[in-house]
Motif scaffolding. Structure first.
Motif, PDB file in Angstrom:
ATOM      1  N   UNK A  84       0.832  -1.200   0.000  1.00 27.47           N
ATOM      2  CA  UNK A  84       0.000   0.000   0.000  1.00 27.47           C
ATOM      3  C   UNK A  84       0.869   1.254   0.000  1.00 27.47           C
ATOM      4  N   UNK A  85       1.883   1.278   0.869  1.00 23.43           N
ATOM      5  CA  UNK A  85       2.796   2.416   0.938  1.00 23.43           C
ATOM      6  C   UNK A  85       3.517   2.628  -0.393  1.00 23.43           C
ATOM      7  N   UNK A  86       4.020   1.544  -0.968  1.00 20.63           N
ATOM      8  CA  UNK A  86       4.758   1.625  -2.229  1.00 20.63           C
ATOM      9  C   UNK A  86       3.861   2.156  -3.348  1.00 20.63           C
ATOM     10  N   UNK A  87       2.669   1.582  -3.483  1.00 21.24           N
ATOM     11  CA  UNK A  87       1.773   1.981  -4.565  1.00 21.24           C
ATOM     12  C   UNK A  87       1.318   3.428  -4.441  1.00 21.24           C
TER      13      UNK A  87
ATOM     14  N   UNK B 206       5.656   5.693  -3.631  1.00 18.34           N
ATOM     15  CA  UNK B 206       6.862   5.523  -4.436  1.00 18.34           C
ATOM     16  C   UNK B 206       6.602   5.276  -5.915  1.00 18.34           C
ATOM     17  N   UNK B 207       5.577   4.520  -6.228  1.00 18.91           N
ATOM     18  CA  UNK B 207       5.316   4.165  -7.617  1.00 18.91           C
ATOM     19  C   UNK B 207       5.026   5.373  -8.508  1.00 18.91           C
ATOM     20  N   UNK B 208       4.216   6.343  -8.080  1.00 21.17           N
ATOM     21  CA  UNK B 208       4.008   7.514  -8.945  1.00 21.17           C
ATOM     22  C   UNK B 208       5.322   8.248  -9.259  1.00 21.17           C
ATOM     23  N   UNK B 209       6.193   8.360  -8.274  1.00 23.42           N
ATOM     24  CA  UNK B 209       7.494   8.998  -8.482  1.00 23.42           C
ATOM     25  C   UNK B 209       8.342   8.172  -9.462  1.00 23.42           C
ATOM     26  N   UNK B 210       8.314   6.862  -9.297  1.00 28.39           N
ATOM     27  CA  UNK B 210       9.038   5.943 -10.177  1.00 28.39           C
ATOM     28  C   UNK B 210       8.526   6.087 -11.614  1.00 28.39           C
ATOM     29  N   UNK B 211       7.203   6.078 -11.804  1.00 29.45           N
ATOM     30  CA  UNK B 211       6.626   6.229 -13.144  1.00 29.45           C
ATOM     31  C   UNK B 211       7.008   7.563 -13.767  1.00 29.45           C
ATOM     32  N   UNK B 212       7.001   8.594 -12.970  1.00 25.62           N
ATOM     33  CA  UNK B 212       7.375   9.922 -13.472  1.00 25.62           C
ATOM     34  C   UNK B 212       8.798   9.898 -14.022  1.00 25.62           C
TER      35      UNK B 212
END
Length: 128
Positions: A86-89, A92-98
């Motif tokens: 939950x924390x990752x999604x 962190x994931x939006x930043x990673x996708x960006x």
């Protein structure tokens, strides 16, 4: 342990404890290090470790047997994975996708590097 400035120390210690449980270094049902022992090991105030243990108790990852110590719950691994996912999604994931988009990195390259990472870091046949 080297702590980061961007995240509260007790949460970083919680990540450390969760990783130990997920890697089965601290198996469910077994006693984990005392507040004092972990504080000494990580070179932090025992009150900070206690705050971590309280936080993980609220998440039902740890439980306390009064007078004996703290233990990893039987369902700790599943609860940790759920909480961390939950924390990752969410964070962190939006930043990673960006960054993938801005740096024009393909999903194929990510997949290739992911497989290489898993092979080098988690290969059970790896000689240490």
């Amino acid at each position: 342990m080297d702590f980061q400035d961007k995240k509260a120390i007790y949460l970083q210690i919680a990540d450390y404890v969760c990783e130990k449980i997920l890697l089965t270094q601290w198996p469910p049902g077994e006693r984990i290090p005392s507040v004092r022992d972990l504080g000494i090991e990580l070179e932090v105030n025992p009150n900070t470790v206690m705050r971590t243990y309280d936080f993980l108790q609220q998440k039902a990852i740890l439980f306390n047997k009064r007078g004996i110590g703290f233990f990893a719950a039987d369902e700790a691994a599943e609860r940790i994975k759920s909480y961390r996912k939950e924390q990752f999604l969410e964070t962190e994931l939006p930043y990673f996708f960006r960054n993938l988009y801005l740096l024009n990195i393909s999903l194929e390259e990510i997949e290739q590097r992911y497989k290489a990472f898993i092979e080098s870091e988690f290969n059970p046949n790896k000689v240490v």
